[in-house]
Design a protein around this motif. Sequence first.
Motif, PDB file in Angstrom:
ATOM      1  N   ASP A 124      30.226  15.878 103.573  1.00 28.83           N
ATOM      2  CA  ASP A 124      29.700  14.522 103.713  1.00 28.83           C
ATOM      3  C   ASP A 124      30.240  13.582 102.639  1.00 28.83           C
ATOM      4  O   ASP A 124      30.132  12.364 102.776  1.00 28.83           O
ATOM      5  CB  ASP A 124      28.168  14.533 103.650  1.00 28.83           C
ATOM      6  CG  ASP A 124      27.544  15.225 104.850  1.00 28.83           C
ATOM      7  OD1 ASP A 124      28.214  15.287 105.900  1.00 28.83           O
ATOM      8  OD2 ASP A 124      26.406  15.710 104.727  1.00 28.83           O
ATOM      9  N   ALA A 125      30.803  14.161 101.573  1.00 27.06           N
ATOM     10  CA  ALA A 125      31.333  13.342 100.482  1.00 27.06           C
ATOM     11  C   ALA A 125      32.836  13.106 100.603  1.00 27.06           C
ATOM     12  O   ALA A 125      33.343  12.061 100.181  1.00 27.06           O
ATOM     13  CB  ALA A 125      31.023  13.989  99.135  1.00 27.06           C
ATOM     14  N   VAL A 126      33.563  14.076 101.159  1.00 23.61           N
ATOM     15  CA  VAL A 126      35.027  14.012 101.182  1.00 23.61           C
ATOM     16  C   VAL A 126      35.495  13.455 102.525  1.00 23.61           C
ATOM     17  O   VAL A 126      35.284  14.067 103.576  1.00 23.61           O
ATOM     18  CB  VAL A 126      35.643  15.404 100.937  1.00 23.61           C
ATOM     19  CG1 VAL A 126      37.163  15.336 101.024  1.00 23.61           C
ATOM     20  CG2 VAL A 126      35.209  15.926  99.565  1.00 23.61           C
ATOM     21  N   GLU A 127      36.149  12.295 102.492  1.00 21.68           N
ATOM     22  CA  GLU A 127      36.595  11.632 103.716  1.00 21.68           C
ATOM     23  C   GLU A 127      37.920  12.190 104.230  1.00 21.68           C
ATOM     24  O   GLU A 127      38.099  12.385 105.437  1.00 21.68           O
ATOM     25  CB  GLU A 127      36.729  10.137 103.469  1.00 21.68           C
ATOM     26  CG  GLU A 127      35.404   9.455 103.133  1.00 21.68           C
ATOM     27  CD  GLU A 127      35.560   7.972 102.906  1.00 21.68           C
ATOM     28  OE1 GLU A 127      36.721   7.511 102.725  1.00 21.68           O
ATOM     29  OE2 GLU A 127      34.536   7.265 102.903  1.00 21.68           O
ATOM     30  N   ARG A 128      38.863  12.408 103.333  1.00 24.16           N
ATOM     31  CA  ARG A 128      40.176  12.953 103.657  1.00 24.16           C
ATOM     32  C   ARG A 128      40.629  13.789 102.477  1.00 24.16           C
ATOM     33  O   ARG A 128      40.230  13.531 101.345  1.00 24.16           O
ATOM     34  CB  ARG A 128      41.209  11.838 103.908  1.00 24.16           C
ATOM     35  CG  ARG A 128      41.004  11.084 105.215  1.00 24.16           C
ATOM     36  CD  ARG A 128      41.935   9.866 105.326  1.00 24.16           C
ATOM     37  NE  ARG A 128      41.807   9.269 106.649  1.00 24.16           N
ATOM     38  CZ  ARG A 128      42.699   9.380 107.628  1.00 24.16           C
ATOM     39  NH1 ARG A 128      43.835  10.030 107.410  1.00 24.16           N
ATOM     40  NH2 ARG A 128      42.485   8.828 108.798  1.00 24.16           N
ATOM     41  N   VAL A 129      41.515  14.766 102.747  1.00 23.48           N
ATOM     42  CA  VAL A 129      41.968  15.624 101.654  1.00 23.48           C
ATOM     43  C   VAL A 129      43.447  15.943 101.848  1.00 23.48           C
ATOM     44  O   VAL A 129      43.883  16.285 102.953  1.00 23.48           O
ATOM     45  CB  VAL A 129      41.106  16.906 101.560  1.00 23.48           C
ATOM     46  CG1 VAL A 129      41.122  17.694 102.851  1.00 23.48           C
ATOM     47  CG2 VAL A 129      41.542  17.773 100.397  1.00 23.48           C
ATOM     48  N   ALA A 130      44.210  15.792 100.772  1.00 23.54           N
ATOM     49  CA  ALA A 130      45.625  16.155 100.745  1.00 23.54           C
ATOM     50  C   ALA A 130      45.787  17.330  99.789  1.00 23.54           C
ATOM     51  O   ALA A 130      45.331  17.263  98.639  1.00 23.54           O
ATOM     52  CB  ALA A 130      46.485  14.976 100.296  1.00 23.54           C
ATOM     53  N   LEU A 131      46.438  18.399 100.259  1.00 28.79           N
ATOM     54  CA  LEU A 131      46.544  19.641  99.496  1.00 28.79           C
ATOM     55  C   LEU A 131      48.013  20.013  99.357  1.00 28.79           C
ATOM     56  O   LEU A 131      48.736  20.070 100.343  1.00 28.79           O
ATOM     57  CB  LEU A 131      45.765  20.754 100.203  1.00 28.79           C
ATOM     58  CG  LEU A 131      44.272  20.455 100.414  1.00 28.79           C
ATOM     59  CD1 LEU A 131      43.618  21.531 101.273  1.00 28.79           C
ATOM     60  CD2 LEU A 131      43.545  20.318  99.081  1.00 28.79           C
ATOM     61  N   MET A 132      48.441  20.291  98.116  1.00 22.03           N
ATOM     62  CA  MET A 132      49.865  20.392  97.820  1.00 22.03           C
ATOM     63  C   MET A 132      50.274  21.738  97.249  1.00 22.03           C
ATOM     64  O   MET A 132      49.727  22.202  96.239  1.00 22.03           O
ATOM     65  CB  MET A 132      50.264  19.301  96.812  1.00 22.03           C
ATOM     66  CG  MET A 132      50.015  17.894  97.295  1.00 22.03           C
ATOM     67  SD  MET A 132      50.581  16.688  96.062  1.00 22.03           S
ATOM     68  CE  MET A 132      50.088  15.164  96.857  1.00 22.03           C
ATOM     69  N   ASP A 133      51.233  22.376  97.867  1.00 23.02           N
ATOM     70  CA  ASP A 133      52.083  23.434  97.350  1.00 23.02           C
ATOM     71  C   ASP A 133      51.354  24.543  96.597  1.00 23.02           C
ATOM     72  O   ASP A 133      51.532  24.719  95.390  1.00 23.02           O
ATOM     73  CB  ASP A 133      53.173  22.839  96.446  1.00 23.02           C
ATOM     74  CG  ASP A 133      54.456  23.691  96.514  1.00 23.02           C
ATOM     75  OD1 ASP A 133      55.313  23.393  97.354  1.00 23.02           O
ATOM     76  OD2 ASP A 133      54.560  24.654  95.746  1.00 23.02           O
ATOM     77  N   ALA A 134      50.561  25.299  97.356  1.00 19.51           N
ATOM     78  CA  ALA A 134      49.918  26.485  96.775  1.00 19.51           C
ATOM     79  C   ALA A 134      49.346  27.330  97.898  1.00 19.51           C
ATOM     80  O   ALA A 134      49.015  26.822  98.969  1.00 19.51           O
ATOM     81  CB  ALA A 134      48.805  26.082  95.805  1.00 19.51           C
ATOM     82  N   PRO A 236      40.392  14.673 108.230  1.00 17.39           N
ATOM     83  CA  PRO A 236      41.852  14.799 108.248  1.00 17.39           C
ATOM     84  C   PRO A 236      42.367  15.481 106.981  1.00 17.39           C
ATOM     85  O   PRO A 236      41.877  15.232 105.879  1.00 17.39           O
ATOM     86  CB  PRO A 236      42.323  13.341 108.324  1.00 17.39           C
ATOM     87  CG  PRO A 236      41.176  12.589 108.903  1.00 17.39           C
ATOM     88  CD  PRO A 236      39.945  13.267 108.367  1.00 17.39           C
ATOM     89  N   VAL A 237      43.357  16.348 107.172  1.00 14.10           N
ATOM     90  CA  VAL A 237      43.952  17.105 106.068  1.00 14.10           C
ATOM     91  C   VAL A 237      45.467  16.924 106.116  1.00 14.10           C
ATOM     92  O   VAL A 237      46.088  17.082 107.171  1.00 14.10           O
ATOM     93  CB  VAL A 237      43.603  18.601 106.153  1.00 14.10           C
ATOM     94  CG1 VAL A 237      44.270  19.380 105.014  1.00 14.10           C
ATOM     95  CG2 VAL A 237      42.090  18.808 106.137  1.00 14.10           C
ATOM     96  N   LEU A 238      46.055  16.599 104.969  1.00 16.02           N
ATOM     97  CA  LEU A 238      47.506  16.506 104.825  1.00 16.02           C
ATOM     98  C   LEU A 238      47.956  17.621 103.890  1.00 16.02           C
ATOM     99  O   LEU A 238      47.465  17.732 102.767  1.00 16.02           O
ATOM    100  CB  LEU A 238      47.904  15.151 104.243  1.00 16.02           C
ATOM    101  CG  LEU A 238      49.390  14.950 103.922  1.00 16.02           C
ATOM    102  CD1 LEU A 238      50.236  14.995 105.194  1.00 16.02           C
ATOM    103  CD2 LEU A 238      49.605  13.635 103.174  1.00 16.02           C
ATOM    104  N   ALA A 239      48.888  18.458 104.356  1.00 13.43           N
ATOM    105  CA  ALA A 239      49.437  19.532 103.532  1.00 13.43           C
ATOM    106  C   ALA A 239      50.864  19.182 103.145  1.00 13.43           C
ATOM    107  O   ALA A 239      51.673  18.828 104.007  1.00 13.43           O
ATOM    108  CB  ALA A 239      49.405  20.851 104.287  1.00 13.43           C
ATOM    109  N   MET A 240      51.174  19.279 101.863  1.00 13.89           N
ATOM    110  CA  MET A 240      52.506  18.977 101.361  1.00 13.89           C
ATOM    111  C   MET A 240      53.067  20.188 100.639  1.00 13.89           C
ATOM    112  O   MET A 240      52.358  20.856  99.872  1.00 13.89           O
ATOM    113  CB  MET A 240      52.468  17.788 100.394  1.00 13.89           C
ATOM    114  CG  MET A 240      52.127  16.465 101.041  1.00 13.89           C
ATOM    115  SD  MET A 240      52.190  15.117  99.824  1.00 13.89           S
ATOM    116  CE  MET A 240      52.314  13.701 100.897  1.00 13.89           C
ATOM    117  N   GLY A 241      54.355  20.457 100.865  1.00 19.06           N
ATOM    118  CA  GLY A 241      55.012  21.563 100.183  1.00 19.06           C
ATOM    119  C   GLY A 241      56.403  21.177  99.748  1.00 19.06           C
ATOM    120  O   GLY A 241      57.117  20.470 100.470  1.00 19.06           O
ATOM    121  N   GLY A 242      56.809  21.611  98.569  1.00 17.92           N
ATOM    122  CA  GLY A 242      58.164  21.368  98.097  1.00 17.92           C
ATOM    123  C   GLY A 242      59.175  22.173  98.897  1.00 17.92           C
ATOM    124  O   GLY A 242      58.926  23.335  99.244  1.00 17.92           O
TER     125      GLY A 242
END
Length: 293
Positions: A124-134, A236-242
Amino acid sequence: MQRTTVENDSEAGFVHGYSEVGDVRLHHVSVGDGLPVLLIPGWPQTWYVWRHVMKGLAEAGFKAIAVDPRGIGQSSRPARGYDTATAAADLHRLMRLLGYARFQVVGHDIGKWIGYALAADFPDAVERVALMDASIPGIAPNAEIFGPVEKLKFRWHFMFNQLSDLPEMLIQGREAQYLTWMFEQWSVQREAVAVDTYIAAYSSPGALRAGFSYYRAIPETIAQNTERRKTRLKMPVLAMGGEFSAGDGSRAILVDVTEQLRGVVLKGSGHIVPEEAPEAVLRDLVPFLAGTD
């Protein structure tokens, strides 16, 4: 008792704050005005890994708030509480203390572990989350320990850092050699990484022990994630990887625990994507956070 003190850093445009949240004193740094975005660093970095991304977010109309989680950087180093449920609860309480009931989250490395837990435990607190390289313990498959060296350089420390006493015994007094080797292995844009800043941070008393504590809490985090994965993230979730690190694997491990997932591979970057490829990060992160992607 919960309270916050602030210090202005006019030269950089950043505002440093220190908040008492339960048993921990959290250091956080903010810049800009607008919708709040919480940025969580990994190991062995501090909030400073986000400096370029923070400025870009501020220019795009967001308030960027980077935090040193418990045990990291200038935050305090309690003896316990390095599982992701406790670390995520710290940050939820921090954001409420700062006046934000709802916010967006960006996490890199161990910050990805904490970011996932924060989104799962406080939807209920987190609207969107982007998670990177792990990878995320308990979500990603167990890493193979037999394999080519170019892959083992990203994995071996998961076991080493969990051992009691031995890592501190071997590394204390040689933090520069240890961390320099790690960053040389993990990054391809080595000159972009603030290695000296992180060496100084992890050479202070208790810093190695606190950083290793996140790894020593992996069994507890796995048990927590076994429960979390029963319910998919709905935001919505955005995943980023090098490109030369996790690549599309950063997205692939989240497929079974998300409902709205998009992945991006950052060309020319190693593992330290916030420093190695900040412009590329911002190209996808800003429209994602704005909801215009």
